[in-house]
Design a protein around this motif. Structure first.
Motif: not given
Lengths: 296, 214
Positions: B162-167, B204-208, B210-214
Motif C-alpha cells: 500500500i505504501v508503495k502503491t499509493l501516493v 483512484t486510491a481505491i482502484k489502485l 483493488s488492483k493489488l488484490i488481483r
C-alpha cells in the motif's frame, strides 16, 4: 452505460462502503446495484479494496488478549440478549451505524427497524442452546479427564509395584551385604585362628574350617564340602577341650551347604574341633562317629 | 538368594498433572486450541454462527481478530480501548448475526463495518466530551506522519504494498475516510481541497487498492 458511469463517478459507492449513508440512501444504492451490474461490480470491488486495506493493517495481538476477550464475550453471549440499546442520538451522519448490523433492506422495500433485538423465546432457546453446548463440552471434558485419570491410576499402580519390588530387593541386598561385611571382618581379623577340619578315613572328601577367637570366644564355621545330611540328621560342631566334647551348636542347612560363614556357640577353650551327624536339633554329647576333625 | 534384581526402567510416563477436585463445567478458553486460518472456511463459519454455535466465536476470533484489532486500534489509538471495542464488536456480531445475509456481502466486509462503526462511535463520544472536532483530525494527521508502530507485522506485505502503491496524498484521504470516519466533504473541508479532488483521489486510491488484490 453512460448512466452507470456517472453514478459510479459520483462517489456515492465509496460513501456506501464506508458506511456514511443514511438508510434511505443505502436503499437507493442497493436498488441501483441490483439494476445495473456495472454498479454492483464496482461496489464489490470497492468493498474488496477496503477489506484488503483493513487486512493490511492486521496486527499481532497482545499476549493474553485472546483469553481475556473470548472469555468475556462467551460470558456475555451466554446471557439472554439484552434489548438493543436505543441508537445514540447522533446527527444523521452516523445514524446508520446500527443499521449496518441489521438486515439491509431489499430495494423497494420499506425500511423496517426492529426496536428489540430478539423476542424473549429466542433468548430462552439461545440460553438452552448455550446450556446444551456447555453440557456437551463438559461431558466431553469429563470423559477425557476420566480416561486420563484412569491411565494415570494404572501407571501409578504399576509404579508402586515396581517401587515395592525395588524396596524388597534393596532389603535383601542390604542383608546380604551386612552378612558379607561381617564375614569379611571375621576373615580379616588377625585374632581368629583357622582350624582346618579334614575328613576322617570314612569320609575323606569332607572338608570344613573353624574360625576361633580365643579372646572373644567366638566361633565361626566355614564349610568347604560336606555331603547333604540324610533326612532327620543335622551336622553338629563339637569343641574338644581336654579330650571332652563341648557342644558348639548345630549347623543350619545354609551353613552345611557352604553358603556362608556361620557363627556358632561361644567356646571358652578348645584344642580341637570335630563335626558329627546328629539327629535334628543336636545332642548333648556326640552319639555318632566323627565326620571331620582338626586340631588347633 | 539366587533371585536377581528385577530390571527396573522408568519408562512409564505419567500423563501431565491433572487438577484435582471437581472438574470444571466447561473448558477454560485457553484450552481451546487456536485453529489456523485454513481450517475454517467462511461458509462454514457463517453456517455455524447462524446455528448459534458459540464455539464458532473462537474460530471467528482466530480468523478475524488480527485485522479487526488492527483497524480498531488504528481508529481509537489505544490498545486497551481497542481491546474493549473488539470485545463489544464480537458481542454485537454475535447478537446481530441473524441479520447477516451472505448474499448481500462478504462476512469480512460486514464485520469490518460493525467494528469500524463501534470504534468511530467510541472516538466520537470521547471527542464530544473533549469538545473540539478538529482535535481528532489533527491527531489523525499526526498519526499519519508517524512511522508505523513496531507492532505492525513487519513481514506483512500488504502494508508495504500500500505504501508503495499509493501516493501520500491518496493514503491520507483513505486513512481519514477509513480510520477517521470522515465524510468526503469533511475531508475536503479539513484539507482545504475541492470536494471533486477528494472524490477523485479517493476513487483512484481505491482502484489502485483493488488492483493489488488481483
Amino acid at each position: 452505460m453512460e448512466d452507470s458511469q456517472t453514478y459510479i463517478e459520483s462517489g456515492i459507492l465509496e460513501q456506501y462502503a464506508l458506511g456514511l449513508l443514511a438508510p434511505n440512501e443505502r436503499a437507493a444504492v442497493e436498488a441501483e446495484a441490483a439494476r445495473q451490474p456495472a454498479v454492483a461490480q464496482e461496489l464489490a470491488s470497492i468493498q474488496l479494496a477496503f477489506e484488503y486495506y483493513a487486512d493490511a493493517h492486521a496486527r499481532e495481538l497482545p499476549t493474553g488478549m485472546r483469553d481475556r476477550v473470548l472469555s468475556k464475550v462467551l460470558a456475555q453471549v451466554a446471557l439472554p440478549t439484552p434489548v438493543a440499546a436505543a441508537p445514540v442520538a447522533s446527527a444523521g451522519l452516523r445514524a446508520d451505524v446500527d443499521a449496518l448490523a441489521r438486515p439491509q433492506p431489499a430495494p423497494g422495500e420499506a425500511v423496517v427497524r426492529p426496536l428489540a433485538a430478539a423476542p424473549a423465546p429466542a433468548g430462552r432457546s439461545r440460553m438452552a442452546l448455550a446450556a446444551s453446548v456447555a453440557l456437551l463440552l463438559s461431558l466431553a471434558g469429563n470423559g477425557v479427564l476420566y480416561s486420563r485419570w484412569q491411565n494415570a491410576d494404572h501407571e501409578l499402580v504399576a509404579m508402586q509395584g515396581n517401587q515395592n519390588r525395588l524396596a524388597a530387593n534393596t532389603m535383601v541386598v542390604e542383608k546380604k551385604l551386612g552378612e558379607i561385611r561381617q564375614q569379611n571382618e571375621v576373615l580379616r581379623d588377625a585374632e581368629f585362628r583357622f582350624v582346618a577340619l579334614a575328613g576322617t578315613p570314612d569320609a575323606p572328601a569332607d572338608k570344613a574350617r573353624v574360625l576361633f577367637n580365643a579372646k572373644t570366644r567366638r566361633v565361626y564355621v566355614d564349610v568347604q564340602h560336606l555331603p547333604a545330611p540324610p533326612a532327620g540328621r543335622q551336622y553338629q560342631l563339637w569343641a574338644l577341650n581336654n579330650g571332652k566334647p563341648v557342644d558348639a551348636g548345630v549347623l543350619t542347612a545354609d551353613a552345611a551347604a557352604g553358603e556362608r560363614l556361620e557363627r556358632m556357640k561361644d567356646i571358652a577353650s578348645a584344642q580341637a574341633f570335630a563335626v558329627t551327624l546328629e539327629p535334628v536339633g543336636g545332642s548333648a554329647s556326640p552319639t555318632m562317629p566323627i565326620q571331620a576333625m582338626g586340631t588347633i | 538368594m539366587r533371585d536377581e534384581a528385577p530390571c527396573l526402567t522408568f519408562t512409564h510416563h505419567l500423563t501431565p498433572p491433572i487438577a484435582a477436585g471437581p472438574y470444571p463445567l466447561s473448558f477454560p478458553v485457553s484450552e481451546i486450541p487456536p485453529i489456523s486460518l485454513p481450517t475454517a472456511s467462511e461458509e462454514d463459519l457463517v453456517r455455524r454462527l447462524q446455528a448459534r454455535d458459540e464455539s464458532a466465536l473462537t474460530l471467528f476470533y482466530d480468523r478475524y481478530a488480527p485485522a479487526l484489532f488492527g483497524v480498531i486500534s488504528r481508529i481509537v489509538k489505544a490498545d486497551e480501548v481497542a481491546e474493549d471495542v473488539l470485545q463489544e464488536a464480537l458481542v454485537k456480531i454475535w447478537n446481530s448475526f441473524p441479520a447477516y445475509d451472505p448474499g448481500k456481502g462478504r462476512l469480512f466486509t460486514w464485520v469490518l463495518n460493525i467494528s469500524r462503526n463501534l470504534a468511530i462511535d467510541k472516538i466520537r463520544s470521547r471527542q464530544h466530551r473533549v469538545g473540539t472536532r478538529t482535535q481528532g483530525l489533527d491527531d489523525s494527521l499526526a498519526a499519519q506522519r508517524m512511522p508505523a508502530p513496531d507492532s505492525f507485522r513487519p513481514e506483512h506485505i500488504g502494508l508495504q504494498e500500500i505504501v508503495k502503491t499509493l501516493v501520500p496524498e491518496q493514503r491520507q484521504i483513505i486513512d481519514l475516510l477509513y480510520f477517521g470516519g470522515y465524510t468526503q466533504s469533511e475531508v475536503a473541508e479539513e484539507l482545504k481541497l475541492p470536494l471533486g479532488t477528494v472524490k477523485t483521489r479517493a476513487r483512484t486510491a481505491i482502484k489502485l487498492l483493488s488492483k493489488l488484490i488481483r
